[in-house]
Design a protein around this motif. Structure first.
Motif, PDB file in Angstrom:
ATOM      1  N   LYS A  54       0.837  -1.202   0.000  1.00 33.79           N
ATOM      2  CA  LYS A  54       0.000   0.000   0.000  1.00 33.79           C
ATOM      3  C   LYS A  54       0.866   1.244   0.000  1.00 33.79           C
ATOM      4  O   LYS A  54       2.039   1.203   0.361  1.00 33.79           O
ATOM      5  CB  LYS A  54      -0.912   0.024   1.225  1.00 33.79           C
ATOM      6  N   ILE A  55       0.249   2.342  -0.368  1.00 38.27           N
ATOM      7  CA  ILE A  55       0.897   3.653  -0.321  1.00 38.27           C
ATOM      8  C   ILE A  55       1.049   4.044   1.139  1.00 38.27           C
ATOM      9  O   ILE A  55       0.177   3.771   1.958  1.00 38.27           O
ATOM     10  CB  ILE A  55       0.019   4.703  -1.051  1.00 38.27           C
ATOM     11  N   GLY A  56       2.162   4.701   1.456  1.00 36.31           N
ATOM     12  CA  GLY A  56       2.348   5.151   2.822  1.00 36.31           C
ATOM     13  C   GLY A  56       3.695   5.798   3.044  1.00 36.31           C
ATOM     14  O   GLY A  56       4.410   6.125   2.104  1.00 36.31           O
ATOM     15  N   VAL A  57       4.008   5.961   4.322  1.00 33.60           N
ATOM     16  CA  VAL A  57       5.273   6.572   4.747  1.00 33.60           C
ATOM     17  C   VAL A  57       5.880   5.646   5.786  1.00 33.60           C
ATOM     18  O   VAL A  57       5.171   5.066   6.599  1.00 33.60           O
ATOM     19  CB  VAL A  57       5.020   7.970   5.361  1.00 33.60           C
ATOM     20  N   TYR A  58       7.201   5.502   5.722  1.00 27.92           N
ATOM     21  CA  TYR A  58       7.877   4.736   6.763  1.00 27.92           C
ATOM     22  C   TYR A  58       8.868   5.626   7.477  1.00 27.92           C
ATOM     23  O   TYR A  58       9.472   6.521   6.904  1.00 27.92           O
ATOM     24  CB  TYR A  58       8.521   3.457   6.226  1.00 27.92           C
ATOM     25  N   MET A  60      12.102   5.539  10.169  1.00 25.01           N
ATOM     26  CA  MET A  60      13.141   4.675  10.722  1.00 25.01           C
ATOM     27  C   MET A  60      13.795   5.350  11.915  1.00 25.01           C
ATOM     28  O   MET A  60      14.092   6.537  11.870  1.00 25.01           O
ATOM     29  CB  MET A  60      14.180   4.355   9.658  1.00 25.01           C
ATOM     30  N   LYS A  61      14.012   4.533  12.961  1.00 25.20           N
ATOM     31  CA  LYS A  61      14.655   5.036  14.180  1.00 25.20           C
ATOM     32  C   LYS A  61      15.920   4.242  14.440  1.00 25.20           C
ATOM     33  O   LYS A  61      15.949   3.021  14.252  1.00 25.20           O
ATOM     34  CB  LYS A  61      13.723   4.894  15.382  1.00 25.20           C
ATOM     35  N   LEU A  62      16.928   4.953  14.904  1.00 23.82           N
ATOM     36  CA  LEU A  62      18.174   4.345  15.342  1.00 23.82           C
ATOM     37  C   LEU A  62      18.395   4.801  16.774  1.00 23.82           C
ATOM     38  O   LEU A  62      18.420   5.999  17.040  1.00 23.82           O
ATOM     39  CB  LEU A  62      19.335   4.777  14.447  1.00 23.82           C
ATOM     40  N   ASN A  63      18.469   3.861  17.692  1.00 25.02           N
ATOM     41  CA  ASN A  63      18.625   4.173  19.123  1.00 25.02           C
ATOM     42  C   ASN A  63      17.532   5.128  19.615  1.00 25.02           C
ATOM     43  O   ASN A  63      17.795   6.049  20.382  1.00 25.02           O
ATOM     44  CB  ASN A  63      20.008   4.751  19.399  1.00 25.02           C
ATOM     45  N   GLY A  64      16.305   4.928  19.144  1.00 26.70           N
ATOM     46  CA  GLY A  64      15.168   5.723  19.588  1.00 26.70           C
ATOM     47  C   GLY A  64      14.995   7.067  18.903  1.00 26.70           C
ATOM     48  O   GLY A  64      14.014   7.751  19.140  1.00 26.70           O
ATOM     49  N   GLU A  65      15.923   7.451  18.038  1.00 26.04           N
ATOM     50  CA  GLU A  65      15.846   8.750  17.357  1.00 26.04           C
ATOM     51  C   GLU A  65      15.424   8.558  15.902  1.00 26.04           C
ATOM     52  O   GLU A  65      15.969   7.703  15.193  1.00 26.04           O
ATOM     53  CB  GLU A  65      17.210   9.437  17.394  1.00 26.04           C
ATOM     54  N   VAL A  66      14.437   9.349  15.459  1.00 25.92           N
ATOM     55  CA  VAL A  66      14.020   9.292  14.060  1.00 25.92           C
ATOM     56  C   VAL A  66      15.169   9.813  13.207  1.00 25.92           C
ATOM     57  O   VAL A  66      15.633  10.931  13.387  1.00 25.92           O
ATOM     58  CB  VAL A  66      12.738  10.125  13.810  1.00 25.92           C
ATOM     59  N   ILE A  67      15.610   8.964  12.272  1.00 28.63           N
ATOM     60  CA  ILE A  67      16.746   9.357  11.439  1.00 28.63           C
ATOM     61  C   ILE A  67      16.404   9.351   9.952  1.00 28.63           C
ATOM     62  O   ILE A  67      17.157   9.880   9.145  1.00 28.63           O
ATOM     63  CB  ILE A  67      17.967   8.443  11.699  1.00 28.63           C
ATOM     64  N   PHE A  68      15.261   8.753   9.596  1.00 27.52           N
ATOM     65  CA  PHE A  68      14.929   8.664   8.179  1.00 27.52           C
ATOM     66  C   PHE A  68      13.432   8.585   8.016  1.00 27.52           C
ATOM     67  O   PHE A  68      12.752   7.826   8.713  1.00 27.52           O
ATOM     68  CB  PHE A  68      15.584   7.414   7.582  1.00 27.52           C
ATOM     69  N   VAL A  69      12.908   9.376   7.076  1.00 36.82           N
ATOM     70  CA  VAL A  69      11.483   9.372   6.749  1.00 36.82           C
ATOM     71  C   VAL A  69      11.378   9.348   5.235  1.00 36.82           C
ATOM     72  O   VAL A  69      12.055  10.118   4.562  1.00 36.82           O
ATOM     73  CB  VAL A  69      10.777  10.635   7.295  1.00 36.82           C
ATOM     74  N   GLU A  70      10.545   8.463   4.714  1.00 34.10           N
ATOM     75  CA  GLU A  70      10.375   8.425   3.259  1.00 34.10           C
ATOM     76  C   GLU A  70       9.003   7.888   2.897  1.00 34.10           C
ATOM     77  O   GLU A  70       8.446   7.054   3.599  1.00 34.10           O
ATOM     78  CB  GLU A  70      11.457   7.566   2.613  1.00 34.10           C
ATOM     79  N   LYS A  71       8.495   8.367   1.774  1.00 33.46           N
ATOM     80  CA  LYS A  71       7.209   7.899   1.274  1.00 33.46           C
ATOM     81  C   LYS A  71       7.428   6.700   0.361  1.00 33.46           C
ATOM     82  O   LYS A  71       8.509   6.502  -0.193  1.00 33.46           O
ATOM     83  CB  LYS A  71       6.492   9.010   0.510  1.00 33.46           C
TER      84      LYS A  71
END
Length: 143
Positions: A54-58, A60-71
């Motif tokens: 499905k369409i969406g956004v993921y 990603m967290k490294l050690n609890g910190e958001v480090i990457f966002v992508e559609k």
């Protein structure tokens, strides 16, 4: 020919419609609970298998910190794997269109996905999350 009581038939129909409506609401609640259970912050290697086509956004967290966002907006009816599932699998494999740092840290990443109804919704959500988490333009913000 038997006599049909219209009021009784109408009453049964209304009960059926109400029951159907309640069933649909319960199904939606259960679906939302399952999505939260499965789509909230799982290990990357697990999420790449669980993610829907499905369409969406993921996120990603490294050690609890958001480090990457992508559609993930590529959906093709003729493809067996598309959307979020396809994009996460590409990132996991280190495909040419993936982010090198994601590939390098893939074993340590946790992934959350947000399913969207339209490409426009996914684009807007990606932009908002990048701004909210202060990631760089393409989402990666490791020091």
């Amino acid at each position: 020919m038997p006599i049909v009581n219209i009021e009784h038939v109408a009453s049964l129909y209304i009960k059926w419609v109400n029951l159907r409506s309640v069933s649909m609401r319960l199904l939606n609640i259960a679906s939302n609970m399952i999505q939260k259970l499965f789509f909230e912050s799982a290990n990357f290697d697990v999420m790449k298998e669980l993610a829907p086509n499905k369409i969406g956004v993921y996120i990603m967290k490294l050690n609890g910190e958001v480090i990457f966002v992508e559609k993930a907006i590529e959906i093709h009816a003729h493809q067996k794997i598309s959307g979020l599932k396809k994009r996460l699998q590409e990132q996991w494999k280190g495909a040419a269109n993936s982010t090198l740092e994601v590939f390098r840290h893939r074993e340590q990443l946790k992934v959350t996905i947000k399913i969207c109804e339209t490409e426009a919704e996914a684009i807007a959500l990606e932009k908002a999350l990048i701004e909210q988490h202060q990631t760089i333009q393409h989402g990666w913000n490791l020091p």
